[in-house]
Design an enzyme around this catalytic site. Structure first.
Site, PDB file in Angstrom:
ATOM      1  N   LYS A  36     -28.469 -26.693   9.960  1.00  0.00           N
ATOM      2  CA  LYS A  36     -27.252 -26.113  11.130  1.00  0.00           C
ATOM      3  C   LYS A  36     -28.085 -25.841  12.541  1.00  0.00           C
ATOM      4  CE  LYS A  36     -23.310 -26.594   8.992  1.00  0.00           C
ATOM      5  NZ  LYS A  36     -23.151 -28.103   9.565  1.00  0.00           N
ATOM      6  N   TYR A  40     -28.938 -22.665   4.902  1.00  0.00           N
ATOM      7  CA  TYR A  40     -27.463 -23.321   5.462  1.00  0.00           C
ATOM      8  C   TYR A  40     -28.504 -23.677   6.898  1.00  0.00           C
ATOM      9  CZ  TYR A  40     -23.041 -24.077   7.068  1.00  0.00           C
ATOM     10  OH  TYR A  40     -21.834 -23.551   7.482  1.00  0.00           O
TER      11      TYR A  40
END
Length: 216
Positions: A121, A117
């Protein structure tokens, strides 16, 4: 989100005098993205604003993280933002105006158990800055919003995964935030709304942290 999840949003928009269409799409699949954008353009007109907000989590420590966990998260967050932006920008460029807002996260700065993640991002932030450079001459601005702890179904699922009641999870998080509360979806929506409007025409390539305090 599938089309069956969108009728309440469509109804709310129409109630306020707008027009809306719910279209289900796997943002990591190019063919689905192409057909979805074509359907939107045909039914509602050329898209002028894109908010890349599709997201999933597959949290785990690195030694437990599977290739599927990695690929699925990168696919939705990063590949999805790429495919959607690539498909929509041609309509915006032809019109000479457009707004792309990508959802990043404070996890882009690093967060235990979120290597996939966090990488996705952080990639979104680099992607944002590059698109701002490439698309600015066409009247298109590109920015990213990076939320901190926001009370959503996703953070509720994280609380459940670690075995903590969601209320306790929020209280613990609030103690670490300078404004002493967790974020609400409206906090993010307000920032996105600004970036999507006329007043933000000279703001591009920026990452705005909506986190109740300084980040980075």
């Amino acid at each position: 989100m599938g089309e069956r999840d969108g009728p309440h949003t469509v109804a709310a928009i129409e109630k306020n005098g707008g027009r809306a269409l719910a279209v289900g799409v796997d943002v990591a699949v190019a063919e689905q993205v192409e057909s979805a954008v074509a359907r939107i353009a045909e039914d509602l007109g050329a898209p002028a604003v894109l908010v890349n907000n599709a997201g999933i989590t597959r949290d785990n420590l690195l030694f437990k993280l599977t290739e599927a966990d990695w690929d699925s998260v990168i696919g939705v967050h990063l590949r999805g933002a790429f495919l959607m932006s690539r498909e929509v920008q041609k309509h915006m460029a032809a019109a000479g105006w457009g707004r792309i807002v990508n959802l990043s996260s404070t996890s882009a700065l690093g967060n235990r158990g979120q290597a996939n993640y966090s990488a996705a991002k952080a990639g979104v932030q680099g992607f944002t800055k590059t698109l701002a450079i490439e698309l600015g001459k066409f009247g298109i601005t590109v920015n990213a919003v990076a939320p901190g702890f926001i009370a959503t179904d996703m953070t509720a699922a994280t609380a459940a995964r670690i075995g903590m009641p969601f209320e306790d999870f929020q209280k613990f998080a609030a103690e670490q935030i300078p404004v002493r509360r967790v974020g609400r979806p409206e906090d993010v929506a307000g920032t996105v709304s600004f970036l999507a409007g006329e007043d933000a025409g000279f703001v591009s390539g920026q990452v705005i942290y909506v986190a109740g305090g300084p980040q980075g």
